[in-house]
Design a protein around this motif. Structure first.
Motif, PDB file in Angstrom:
ATOM      1  N   HIS A 155     -49.631  10.567   5.067  1.00 34.01           N
ATOM      2  CA  HIS A 155     -49.606  12.002   5.341  1.00 34.01           C
ATOM      3  C   HIS A 155     -50.835  12.649   4.705  1.00 34.01           C
ATOM      4  N   GLY A 156     -51.345  13.697   5.335  1.00 33.68           N
ATOM      5  CA  GLY A 156     -52.467  14.436   4.779  1.00 33.68           C
ATOM      6  C   GLY A 156     -52.269  15.925   4.970  1.00 33.68           C
ATOM      7  N   TYR A 157     -52.712  16.698   3.983  1.00 30.83           N
ATOM      8  CA  TYR A 157     -52.616  18.165   4.021  1.00 30.83           C
ATOM      9  C   TYR A 157     -53.880  18.696   3.377  1.00 30.83           C
ATOM     10  N   ARG A 158     -54.370  19.793   3.883  1.00 26.46           N
ATOM     11  CA  ARG A 158     -55.520  20.430   3.247  1.00 26.46           C
ATOM     12  C   ARG A 158     -55.385  21.936   3.308  1.00 26.46           C
ATOM     13  N   SER A 159     -56.033  22.593   2.367  1.00 28.92           N
ATOM     14  CA  SER A 159     -56.133  24.049   2.427  1.00 28.92           C
ATOM     15  C   SER A 159     -57.550  24.432   2.055  1.00 28.92           C
ATOM     16  N   GLY A 160     -57.968  25.585   2.541  1.00 26.03           N
ATOM     17  CA  GLY A 160     -59.335  26.025   2.321  1.00 26.03           C
ATOM     18  C   GLY A 160     -60.315  25.160   3.092  1.00 26.03           C
ATOM     19  N   GLY A 161     -61.488  25.658   3.323  1.00 22.95           N
ATOM     20  CA  GLY A 161     -62.482  24.887   4.058  1.00 22.95           C
ATOM     21  C   GLY A 161     -62.078  24.682   5.510  1.00 22.95           C
ATOM     22  N   ALA A 162     -62.754  23.757   6.172  1.00 17.96           N
ATOM     23  CA  ALA A 162     -62.536  23.585   7.603  1.00 17.96           C
ATOM     24  C   ALA A 162     -61.838  22.298   7.983  1.00 17.96           C
ATOM     25  N   ALA A 163     -62.027  21.225   7.240  1.00 19.77           N
ATOM     26  CA  ALA A 163     -61.439  19.949   7.655  1.00 19.77           C
ATOM     27  C   ALA A 163     -61.463  18.957   6.509  1.00 19.77           C
ATOM     28  N   ALA A 164     -60.660  17.915   6.648  1.00 11.37           N
ATOM     29  CA  ALA A 164     -60.690  16.788   5.715  1.00 11.37           C
ATOM     30  C   ALA A 164     -60.162  15.568   6.450  1.00 11.37           C
ATOM     31  N   ALA A 165     -60.928  14.498   6.429  1.00 12.97           N
ATOM     32  CA  ALA A 165     -60.494  13.224   7.000  1.00 12.97           C
ATOM     33  C   ALA A 165     -60.037  12.348   5.841  1.00 12.97           C
ATOM     34  N   VAL A 166     -58.848  11.753   5.972  1.00 11.88           N
ATOM     35  CA  VAL A 166     -58.284  10.927   4.902  1.00 11.88           C
ATOM     36  C   VAL A 166     -57.837   9.584   5.464  1.00 11.88           C
ATOM     37  N   ASN A 167     -57.660   8.616   4.580  1.00 13.05           N
ATOM     38  CA  ASN A 167     -57.140   7.307   4.934  1.00 13.05           C
ATOM     39  C   ASN A 167     -56.638   6.673   3.635  1.00 13.05           C
ATOM     40  N   ALA A 168     -56.211   5.445   3.717  1.00 10.43           N
ATOM     41  CA  ALA A 168     -55.798   4.681   2.545  1.00 10.43           C
ATOM     42  C   ALA A 168     -56.348   3.281   2.706  1.00 10.43           C
ATOM     43  N   LYS A 169     -56.466   2.560   1.581  1.00 13.16           N
ATOM     44  CA  LYS A 169     -56.918   1.182   1.627  1.00 13.16           C
ATOM     45  C   LYS A 169     -55.969   0.313   0.815  1.00 13.16           C
ATOM     46  N   ILE A 170     -55.750  -0.885   1.311  1.00 15.52           N
ATOM     47  CA  ILE A 170     -55.088  -1.928   0.541  1.00 15.52           C
ATOM     48  C   ILE A 170     -56.191  -2.937   0.248  1.00 15.52           C
ATOM     49  N   GLY A 171     -56.582  -3.019  -1.012  1.00 16.94           N
ATOM     50  CA  GLY A 171     -57.782  -3.785  -1.336  1.00 16.94           C
ATOM     51  C   GLY A 171     -58.969  -3.103  -0.696  1.00 16.94           C
ATOM     52  N   ALA A 172     -59.687  -3.816   0.184  1.00 15.24           N
ATOM     53  CA  ALA A 172     -60.843  -3.240   0.874  1.00 15.24           C
ATOM     54  C   ALA A 172     -60.534  -2.875   2.324  1.00 15.24           C
ATOM     55  N   ASN A 173     -59.288  -3.064   2.771  1.00 13.81           N
ATOM     56  CA  ASN A 173     -58.935  -2.866   4.181  1.00 13.81           C
ATOM     57  C   ASN A 173     -58.251  -1.521   4.412  1.00 13.81           C
ATOM     58  N   ALA A 174     -58.737  -0.791   5.421  1.00 18.72           N
ATOM     59  CA  ALA A 174     -58.152   0.504   5.778  1.00 18.72           C
ATOM     60  C   ALA A 174     -56.735   0.323   6.309  1.00 18.72           C
ATOM     61  N   VAL A 175     -55.849   1.231   5.921  1.00 18.45           N
ATOM     62  CA  VAL A 175     -54.460   1.199   6.385  1.00 18.45           C
ATOM     63  C   VAL A 175     -54.365   1.737   7.811  1.00 18.45           C
ATOM     64  N   LEU A 176     -55.088   2.802   8.114  1.00 22.84           N
ATOM     65  CA  LEU A 176     -55.082   3.381   9.459  1.00 22.84           C
ATOM     66  C   LEU A 176     -56.335   2.941  10.213  1.00 22.84           C
ATOM     67  N   ALA A 177     -56.172   2.630  11.494  1.00 20.76           N
ATOM     68  CA  ALA A 177     -57.312   2.225  12.317  1.00 20.76           C
ATOM     69  C   ALA A 177     -58.306   3.373  12.472  1.00 20.76           C
ATOM     70  N   SER A 178     -57.803   4.610  12.546  1.00 21.25           N
ATOM     71  CA  SER A 178     -58.641   5.809  12.640  1.00 21.25           C
ATOM     72  C   SER A 178     -58.265   6.744  11.505  1.00 21.25           C
ATOM     73  N   ASN A 179     -59.263   7.398  10.925  1.00 19.01           N
ATOM     74  CA  ASN A 179     -58.982   8.334   9.840  1.00 19.01           C
ATOM     75  C   ASN A 179     -58.056   9.446  10.325  1.00 19.01           C
ATOM     76  N   LEU A 180     -57.236   9.938   9.423  1.00 19.12           N
ATOM     77  CA  LEU A 180     -56.296  11.020   9.709  1.00 19.12           C
ATOM     78  C   LEU A 180     -56.958  12.344   9.360  1.00 19.12           C
ATOM     79  N   THR A 181     -56.932  13.303  10.270  1.00 18.48           N
ATOM     80  CA  THR A 181     -57.428  14.644   9.983  1.00 18.48           C
ATOM     81  C   THR A 181     -56.305  15.417   9.303  1.00 18.48           C
ATOM     82  N   ALA A 182     -56.504  15.738   8.026  1.00 20.50           N
ATOM     83  CA  ALA A 182     -55.475  16.431   7.253  1.00 20.50           C
ATOM     84  C   ALA A 182     -55.227  17.801   7.841  1.00 20.50           C
ATOM     85  N   GLY A 183     -53.958  18.135   8.004  1.00 19.98           N
ATOM     86  CA  GLY A 183     -53.578  19.404   8.600  1.00 19.98           C
ATOM     87  C   GLY A 183     -53.708  20.569   7.636  1.00 19.98           C
ATOM     88  N   SER A 184     -53.788  21.763   8.181  1.00 17.27           N
ATOM     89  CA  SER A 184     -53.777  22.981   7.398  1.00 17.27           C
ATOM     90  C   SER A 184     -52.466  23.690   7.691  1.00 17.27           C
TER      91      SER A 184
END
Length: 117
Positions: free
Chosen positions: A39-68
């Motif tokens: 899950h991702g959430y953001r406030s202020g500004g215009a956008a934020a792309a987030v993801n997670a990693k297990i070791g060096a591998n991304a959890v999501l295939a595409s970054n998640l755009t955090a909602g406002s």
């Protein structure tokens, strides 16, 4: 021995002007488990792309755009969310200019509570 699935949550809250790109380790898996949702959430500004990693591998295939004003969520595909015992989970801000970013990972543990260290 009775086994039951438990969901735990690991999260970070970051503030800045703006929050910069970074990767922060937040948890070491005590037993094999699975990241089932990010899950991702953001406030202020215009956008934020987030993801997670297990070791060096991304959890999501595409970054998640955090909602406002509401959480954006995504589910890992295939085995991308699987963690071995001892695996390290990091939560990542990839890019953006938000002043506050919250990232939350829901993790499923399939183990008896007495098995956890």
């Amino acid at each position: 021995m009775a086994y039951q699935r438990r969901i735990i949550t690991k999260e970070i809250r970051l503030t800045g002007s703006p929050v910069g790109a970074q990767s922060l380790p937040v948890w070491r898996a005590p037993v094999p488990c699975t990241v089932v949702r990010l899950h991702g959430y953001r406030s202020g500004g215009a956008a934020a792309a987030v993801n997670a990693k297990i070791g060096a591998n991304a959890v999501l295939a595409s970054n998640l755009t955090a909602g406002s004003s509401s959480f954006a969520s995504a589910v890992p595909t295939g085995t991308a969310g699987d963690m071995a015992a001892g695996g390290v989970l990091s939560l990542d801000v990839i890019s953006g200019d938000a002043t506050t970013v919250l990232i939350q990972a829901d993790i499923a543990l399939d183990a008896d509570v007495n098995d956890l260290p």
